[in-house]
Design a protein around this motif. Structure first.
Motif, short mmCIF file in Angstrom:
data_model
loop_
_atom_site.label_atom_id
_atom_site.label_comp_id
_atom_site.label_asym_id
_atom_site.label_seq_id
_atom_site.Cartn_x
_atom_site.Cartn_y
_atom_site.Cartn_z
N GLU A 78 0.82 -1.21 0.00
CA GLU A 78 0.00 0.00 0.00
C GLU A 78 0.86 1.26 0.00
O GLU A 78 1.78 1.42 0.80
CB GLU A 78 -0.92 0.01 1.21
CG GLU A 78 -1.89 1.19 1.22
CD GLU A 78 -2.86 1.14 2.38
OE1 GLU A 78 -3.67 2.08 2.51
OE2 GLU A 78 -2.81 0.18 3.17
N GLY A 79 0.55 2.16 -0.95
CA GLY A 79 1.23 3.45 -1.02
C GLY A 79 2.65 3.38 -1.55
O GLY A 79 3.43 4.32 -1.32
N THR A 80 3.00 2.30 -2.26
CA THR A 80 4.38 2.13 -2.72
C THR A 80 4.44 1.62 -4.15
O THR A 80 3.44 1.23 -4.74
CB THR A 80 5.15 1.11 -1.84
OG1 THR A 80 4.80 -0.23 -2.23
CG2 THR A 80 4.85 1.30 -0.36
N GLN A 220 5.98 5.22 1.16
CA GLN A 220 4.80 5.59 1.94
C GLN A 220 4.92 7.01 2.48
O GLN A 220 3.91 7.72 2.58
CB GLN A 220 4.58 4.58 3.06
CG GLN A 220 4.14 3.23 2.52
CD GLN A 220 3.99 2.16 3.58
OE1 GLN A 220 4.58 2.25 4.67
NE2 GLN A 220 3.22 1.13 3.29
N SER A 223 3.88 9.07 -0.42
CA SER A 223 2.43 8.98 -0.65
C SER A 223 1.65 9.80 0.36
O SER A 223 0.57 10.32 0.06
CB SER A 223 1.99 7.51 -0.59
OG SER A 223 2.52 6.78 -1.67
N ARG A 224 2.18 9.93 1.58
CA ARG A 224 1.48 10.75 2.58
C ARG A 224 1.48 12.22 2.21
O ARG A 224 0.62 12.98 2.67
CB ARG A 224 2.10 10.53 3.96
CG ARG A 224 1.58 9.28 4.67
CD ARG A 224 2.01 9.23 6.11
NE ARG A 224 3.40 8.86 6.25
CZ ARG A 224 3.83 7.60 6.34
NH1 ARG A 224 2.97 6.60 6.29
NH2 ARG A 224 5.11 7.35 6.46
N ASP A 234 -8.27 5.43 -5.68
CA ASP A 234 -7.24 4.38 -5.78
C ASP A 234 -6.53 4.44 -7.12
O ASP A 234 -5.30 4.31 -7.19
CB ASP A 234 -7.88 3.00 -5.59
CG ASP A 234 -8.34 2.76 -4.16
OD1 ASP A 234 -7.92 3.51 -3.26
OD2 ASP A 234 -9.13 1.81 -3.94
N GLU A 237 -4.21 7.52 -7.20
CA GLU A 237 -2.98 7.33 -6.43
C GLU A 237 -2.02 6.39 -7.17
O GLU A 237 -0.82 6.65 -7.24
CB GLU A 237 -3.28 6.76 -5.05
CG GLU A 237 -2.01 6.59 -4.22
CD GLU A 237 -2.25 5.94 -2.87
OE1 GLU A 237 -1.89 6.56 -1.85
OE2 GLU A 237 -2.79 4.82 -2.84
#
Length: 594
Positions: A78-80, A220, A223-224, A234, A237
């Motif tokens: 997630e987020g990578t 991550q 992504s933050r 989704d 992103e």
């Protein structure tokens, strides 16, 4: 989603099978069966030591997979851009985490491809190999035996395999391989460390393994910083992460795609190298990054692009190399190509073309940057004023158009590229950011508008046409609903004409007759969604987005084109423009919903 073991037809897998990982300088493509079939080092535009993607027999690959038949599930952490793949066999399951490791302060000064293997349950026999290829038939790889173990050498690239609990290493004169068995809770590591024309460091195994976790944390953290909570979040992103993969960290340049020579036509002949930085793609990327609050990438991309174009003077090029230098024309290579569909090329002949759209793209970049609250330096301001004066004259010339065609014409959207450049220049002059004569620029804008409305509109077709004197259509006009040139009745009618002739379900071809020579163009379909919204057809736009977003592959990536017959992928991958168009459409619709 559990997927079957992919078929390799003559050594090649379907393009939908690939996921991409990267480290800020290069990208590796991981197939659904665990084989890394594309990995240029040290940079994305370097000649790759691993290029099975284009040459199954001699290209080279890094394999890691169960010895027995399997099914597979995978997703990005997630987020990578770190990939987690789980293989299921009759005897057990195992997870492989693939990472191009980054350092504490960005990219490592060497390449570090890490593959962490974790036994989940039962036992699974795994096999691996690291087999460099011929570097586009320019070199013969060989294994050098050193005091620290075998080292792989190919065309100036030095590589070492670092492993933990991966069985006894077998060395031939060209590659390394081995087998091992996982059990519930077991943990293993396979890594390839590389440098080019410099000494090779050999990090210890704990450091490499820790690097996977650090890389996940780095992605991550990035992504933050990403700010978007609108529709299709989704997909937006993932598209932003895909674009980040294509950003060349040393210069801020943004590659159009991670590959060369993947065919747009299964019969061959339309294969291009997209490992260059297009001004157009940079403009669209900046639009997204500014909206997402990504300050560092925005400044790096703007400053890198402006430095490059100022060195060119007024002879603006459509794209540059990732290091900012001028691009070369295409060299045809003696390689079979993906599934034998050639040609394979290094370089791109469009480097020498005149495309007036580049004026609009460049000024769009600068306006986006200034409107986001930044300031131009004096030298850049003067340079841009000179370019605006040039655009007042050059728009009357024929050019190769946005689609980089061989035949020069008075393409409609080329004129509108000059119109957009002068619109941005006038705005920048009003803000005091560039000197010059905005009165002339505004007057020339009106001349361009009148010329387009007089010469490029067909009452019979109810549409803007590709160029004066034809009844053929061109989907790039969609960008000028988005730019604001026309959001009225004519553009509304044009959208219907485009969907009627070029549309295939939710997808869209680039121009009249394109269906005879290539697949549908993914970006055009997303531009259609944005354009529908711009002319007030918001429900249609949202419905189209709902159809388009699921056409990505299982990890959310798009190629350049999709075949209308079976939704198979065509063209280079992952394709930045496809992801940019998705983001543009989502942002456009999100603004109106807000």
């Amino acid at each position: 989603m559990t997927l079957p073991q992919p078929d390799r037809v003559d050594g090649y897998v379907d393009l939908r099978s690939y996921a991409a990982i990267g480290d800020g300088r290069t990208v590796a493509l991981v197939a659904l069966d665990g084989s890394i079939d594309w990995y240029p080092t040290p940079d994305l535009d370097s000649t790759p030591a691993f290029a099975r993607l284009l040459d199954a027999a001699n290209g080279g690959q890094i394999e890691l997979r169960p010895a027995a038949d399997f099914t597979v599930e995978r997703s990005y952490v997630e987020g990578t851009n770190v990939l987690a793949t789980t293989f299921f066999t009759d005897t057990g399951s195992v997870r492989v985490t693939d990472s191009l490791n980054t350092g504490v302060a960005g990219r490592l000064p060497w390449g570090e491809l890490a593959r962490r293997i974790e036994g989940l349950d039962g036992e699974v026999e795994m096999r691996w190999s690291v087999a460099p290829g011929s570097s586009f038939n320019t070199a013969s790889p060989w294994v050098q035996h050193s005091v620290h173990g075998p080292v792989l050498q190919v065309q100036g690239t030095t590589m070492a395999v670092r492993g933990r609990d991966i069985g006894e290493e077998q060395a031939s004169d060209r590659d390394l391989s081995g087998t091992f068995t996982t059990g519930a809770g077991s943990r293993h590591l396979l890594a390839v460390v590389s440098t080019h024309e410099e000494p090779l460091p050999l990090p210890d195994l704990d450091t490499i393994d820790d690097g996977v976790d650090r890389t996940i944390a780095n992605w991550q953290d990035w992504s933050r910083e990403f700010q978007y909570d609108g529709p299709w979040a989704d997909a937006v992103e993932r598209s932003a992460l895909a674009l980040k993969l294509l950003l060349h960290s040393p210069t801020g340049a943004i590659a159009a795609a991670a590959t060369t020579s993947l065919p747009e036509n299964v019969n061959g002949g339309k294969n291009w190298d997209y490992r260059f930085a297009w001004v157009r793609d940079t403009a669209y990327t900046l639009n997204a990054m500014i909206r997402f609050g990504l300050r560092e990438e925005v400044h790096a991309a703007v400053s890198g692009m402006l430095k490059s174009v100022r060195e060119q003077g007024t002879d603006l090029k459509v794209f540059t190399r990732l290091n900012g230098s001028r691009a070369d024309g295409a060299e045809v290579l003696d390689l079979p190509g993906w599934r034998g569909i050639g040609p394979v090329v290094n370089g791109n002949d469009a480097a020498a073309q005149l495309q007036m759209g580049v004026f609009g793209d460049l000024f769009n970049i600068v306006q986006l940057y200034v409107d986001a609250g930044h300031v131009l330096d004096t030298g850049t301001g003067r340079y841009l004023a000179d370019l605006a004066d040039l655009a007042c004259d050059v728009w009357q010339r024929k050019d190769s158009g946005m689609w980089e065609l061989d035949e020069e014409r008075h393409y409609t959207t080329s004129k509108l590229g000059a119109w957009h450049a002068l619109s941005c220049a006038s705005h920048l002059a009003d803000l005091g950011q560039i000197p010059g004569t905005p009165e002339r620029w505004r007057a020339e804008m009106e001349r361009i508008r009148n010329w387009v409305e007089t010469n490029c509109w067909s009452e019979e077709r109810g549409s803007y046409v590709w160029y004066p004197g034809t009844d053929q259509l061109d989907a790039s006009i969609l960008l000028h609903a988005i730019s604001g040139f026309d959001r009225g009745e004519r553009m509304n009618s044009t959208l219907d004409a485009l969907r009627g002739e070029l549309g295939r379900g939710p997808l869209l071809y680039r121009f009249s007759g394109a269906e005879k020579e290539e697949g549908t163009f993914v970006a055009c379909a997303f531009w259609m969604a944005a354009a529908l919204d711009c002319v007030g057809r918001r429900d249609e736009a949202a419905a189209l987005m709902d159809e388009l977003v699921p056409l990505a592959n299982d990890v959310g990536l798009y190629t350049e084109m999709i075949a209308e017959e079976d939704s198979s992928f065509l063209g280079n991958f992952p394709q930045g423009l496809s992801h940019l168009a998705l983001i543009t459409a989502a942002l456009t619709l999100g603004e109106d919903r807000d």
